[in-house]
Design a protein around this motif. Structure first.
Motif, short mmCIF file in Angstrom:
data_model
loop_
_atom_site.label_atom_id
_atom_site.label_comp_id
_atom_site.label_asym_id
_atom_site.label_seq_id
_atom_site.Cartn_x
_atom_site.Cartn_y
_atom_site.Cartn_z
N GLU A 410 0.94 -1.16 0.04
CA GLU A 410 -0.11 -0.14 0.14
C GLU A 410 0.82 1.31 -0.03
O GLU A 410 1.72 1.68 -1.03
CB GLU A 410 -0.94 0.08 0.91
CG GLU A 410 -1.96 -1.09 1.22
CD GLU A 410 -3.05 -1.16 0.05
OE1 GLU A 410 -3.23 -0.08 -0.52
OE2 GLU A 410 -3.28 -2.39 -0.14
N ASN A 411 0.74 2.14 1.07
CA ASN A 411 1.57 3.23 1.22
C ASN A 411 2.98 3.14 1.61
O ASN A 411 3.96 3.95 1.74
CB ASN A 411 0.77 4.20 2.06
CG ASN A 411 -0.51 4.83 1.44
OD1 ASN A 411 -0.58 4.79 0.36
ND2 ASN A 411 -1.38 4.77 2.18
N ASN A 412 3.40 1.97 2.04
CA ASN A 412 4.69 1.70 2.76
C ASN A 412 5.60 0.89 1.93
O ASN A 412 5.14 -0.11 1.08
CB ASN A 412 4.43 1.02 4.06
CG ASN A 412 3.67 1.83 5.06
OD1 ASN A 412 3.72 3.00 5.12
ND2 ASN A 412 2.83 1.30 5.70
N LEU A 413 6.85 1.05 1.87
CA LEU A 413 7.88 0.54 1.38
C LEU A 413 8.63 -0.17 2.59
O LEU A 413 9.28 0.38 3.28
CB LEU A 413 9.01 1.44 0.45
CG LEU A 413 8.33 1.78 -0.83
CD1 LEU A 413 9.21 2.50 -1.72
CD2 LEU A 413 7.76 0.76 -1.64
N VAL A 414 8.56 -1.64 2.29
CA VAL A 414 9.34 -2.21 3.60
C VAL A 414 10.73 -2.75 2.98
O VAL A 414 10.57 -3.53 1.96
CB VAL A 414 8.64 -3.32 4.17
CG1 VAL A 414 9.14 -4.23 5.04
CG2 VAL A 414 7.19 -2.83 4.36
N PRO A 415 11.70 -2.62 3.77
CA PRO A 415 13.23 -3.01 3.23
C PRO A 415 12.94 -4.82 3.17
O PRO A 415 12.41 -5.17 4.27
CB PRO A 415 14.00 -2.66 4.29
CG PRO A 415 13.58 -1.23 4.89
CD PRO A 415 12.10 -1.82 4.67
N CYS A 416 13.45 -5.25 2.20
CA CYS A 416 13.39 -6.99 2.25
C CYS A 416 14.44 -7.39 1.41
O CYS A 416 15.42 -6.66 0.94
CB CYS A 416 12.00 -7.10 1.53
SG CYS A 416 11.84 -6.54 -0.19
N SER A 417 14.46 -8.55 1.11
CA SER A 417 15.56 -9.25 0.46
C SER A 417 14.96 -10.64 -0.28
O SER A 417 13.73 -10.71 -0.24
CB SER A 417 16.56 -9.94 1.39
OG SER A 417 16.12 -11.00 1.91
N ARG A 418 15.84 -11.00 -1.07
CA ARG A 418 15.33 -12.29 -1.74
C ARG A 418 14.72 -13.27 -0.79
O ARG A 418 13.89 -14.10 -1.21
CB ARG A 418 16.54 -13.01 -2.71
CG ARG A 418 17.03 -12.21 -3.73
CD ARG A 418 18.38 -12.89 -4.25
NE ARG A 418 18.29 -14.15 -4.79
CZ ARG A 418 18.80 -15.21 -4.20
NH1 ARG A 418 19.58 -15.34 -3.28
NH2 ARG A 418 18.52 -16.67 -4.76
N TYR A 419 15.40 -13.23 0.35
CA TYR A 419 14.80 -14.48 1.24
C TYR A 419 13.85 -14.11 2.00
O TYR A 419 13.14 -15.05 2.88
CB TYR A 419 16.17 -14.77 2.16
CG TYR A 419 17.19 -15.42 1.42
CD1 TYR A 419 17.23 -16.56 0.91
CD2 TYR A 419 18.50 -14.66 1.10
CE1 TYR A 419 18.28 -17.24 0.11
CE2 TYR A 419 19.54 -15.23 0.49
CZ TYR A 419 19.39 -16.57 0.03
OH TYR A 419 20.38 -17.10 -0.85
N THR A 420 13.22 -12.85 1.89
CA THR A 420 12.01 -12.39 2.85
C THR A 420 10.92 -11.85 1.91
O THR A 420 9.82 -11.69 2.64
CB THR A 420 12.39 -11.32 3.97
OG1 THR A 420 12.74 -10.06 3.08
CG2 THR A 420 13.47 -11.76 4.72
N ILE A 421 11.07 -11.85 0.63
CA ILE A 421 9.92 -11.58 0.06
C ILE A 421 8.59 -12.32 0.02
O ILE A 421 7.51 -11.83 -0.05
CB ILE A 421 10.45 -11.13 -1.46
CG1 ILE A 421 9.40 -10.65 -2.41
CG2 ILE A 421 10.72 -12.76 -2.16
CD1 ILE A 421 9.92 -10.09 -3.66
#
Length: 437
Positions: A410-421
């Motif tokens: 939605e309105n947020n960008l969450v830091p992630c990685s290949r392993y958490t997507i």
């Protein structure tokens, strides 16, 4: 400790003392250190890993290394082919490839008793196959079924165009040829979406697939990933050791790089993109999917995520260091990006086209454009992935970087990685499936 050393390894060891005659003292010292380190590594990690690495060092860039067809590779030094959609050889990949060879499905010998599983995305079926991520998920699932059923794996893909014109066999020749149907029986099965339940007990309960697949050549249509479900299969580790130990995204990465490399056509197109579009060292990418819109009037409607979080990330970057790339199914989105970042936006040529719903566009032009978008996202330094699309999720699975990713909720960008997507986006073709479809 016993090692099964092959002839080229024997020649290497036999001629090793000659270095003291033809090489100078310092070069010999370096060779001694390298060989000693390799032997120590073999004792610590097992003879198979050491022999695989020795094989790779001796055969690097020379052949497809004892797999299915022994063909010379396309110019290993080609920068563009090495940059996009490939990864460095590591011990995990070598273990993955060795187990495939051990179970026999990669044997080069084909005789009248050989049986096949074919991922079918052909015009002959006159049926929709989904977009690129649906097709790769189907290829992955069909490949795993081929290992479990001990059948040769092939791909029959000419919808909307011949796959091998754009991506070619890398270490295994998966190209289908209709001549193998001579004197063999065949059957076609559509297991897309929830239709896979027809063979659920064979996929997940451990029942032999060949009790269901009676014919010599089995054509399958699939579009969902079932790695998590295959892991529940009794004794699956005996057939596929890596499915229980490797992360889902690494399985995708290894199978993708095992099966595919870019064709000369795609390499030239990416080279042209780099030389005509790229002006800076780094690139930040975002995937923005709209669904049904003037560019894709036959696509399904998708909830529009706000653009501001994406623009804020782009705004924060040093414009002297970053090119900016937006992969989208909408020209209006690309226009907005260009208006906001006129000096930094780069783009691929061609008209936006859904490869399964081309409308009035040239499907081959659209296929190349979406493939270029995909491989550019694989190589991005920063990648923004939205929730409701498999295209950029798949690029995230295969990319060589484990950093520089954001998942848009939605309105947020969450830091992630290949392993958490898939933890952040647990539902969909790569995760929790809908109960009815």
């Amino acid at each position: 400790m016993y090692f099964n050393i092959k002839s080229n390894q024997i020649n290497f060891i036999y001629h090793f003392p000659i270095c003291f005659i033809v090489l100078n003292y310092f070069q010999c010292r370096l060779m001694v250190i390298l060989v000693t380190g390799l032997i120590i590594f073999g004792f610590l990690h097992g003879k198979e890993t050491m022999v695989d690495i020795l094989n790779y060092l001796l055969n690097k860039g020379d052949t497809h290394r004892t797999l299915f067809h022994n063909k010379t590779t396309l110019d290993k030094d080609n920068k563009w082919q090495n940059t996009y959609g490939s990864s460095a050889i590591d011990s995990e990949y070598l273990t993955f490839e060795r187990t495939l060879h051990t179970n026999g499905i990669l044997d080069e010998i084909i005789d009248p008793r050989t049986k096949f599983i074919v991922y079918d995305c052909s015009k002959a079926r006159k049926d929709q196959n989904g977009g690129w991520s649906d097709r790769i998920a189907g290829i992955m699932t069909t490949f795993i079924i081929s290992v479990l059923s001990k059948r040769k794996f092939l791909i029959n893909f000419d919808m909307p165009c011949l796959l091998q014109d754009y991506v070619m066999p890398a270490h295994y020749d998966w190209r289908y040829n209709a001549s193998l149907l001579v004197n063999r029986t065949s059957s076609y099965h559509n297991f897309k979406n929830a239709k896979h339940r027809i063979i659920a007990k064979y996929m997940f309960d451990g029942v032999d697939f060949n009790r269901f697949f009676k014919d010599d050549v089995i054509f399958l249509q699939m579009n969902w990933d079932f790695i998590a479900d295959f892991r529940k299969r009794p004794n699956v580790a005996e057939d596929i050791p890596w499915i229980t130990t490797y992360h889902q995204v690494d399985i995708y990465k290894h199978i993708h790089n095992f099966l595919f490399k870019l064709s000369p056509l795609s390499v030239r197109a990416l080279h042209n993109f780099s030389t005509t579009q790229r002006r800076r060292k780094r690139i930040a990418c975002a995937h923005i999917r709209r669904g049904n819109n003037p560019n894709m009037p036959k696509d399904v409607f998708r909830k529009a995520l706000p653009l501001d979080p994406v623009w804020e990330v782009f705004d924060s970057l040093n414009k002297d260091e970053y090119d900016l790339f937006v992969a989208s199914d909408s020209d209006s989105i690309k226009k907005k990006a260009k208006e906001r970042f006129p000096d930094n936006i780069v783009d691929t040529p061609g008209k936006i086209t859904h490869i399964d719903r081309p409308h009035t566009n040239d499907p081959t032009e659209g296929f190349l454009k979406q493939l270029l978008d995909f491989y550019i996202m694989i190589d991005c330094d920063i990648l923004i992935v939205p929730n409701h699309t498999g295209f950029s999720k798949l690029a995230a699975f295969i990319r060589n970087k484990n950093y520089g990713m954001y998942c848009q909720q939605e309105n947020n960008l969450v830091p992630c990685s290949r392993y958490t997507i898939t933890d952040i986006f647990p539902r969909g073709k790569f995760g929790i499936k809908p109960t009815k479809k």
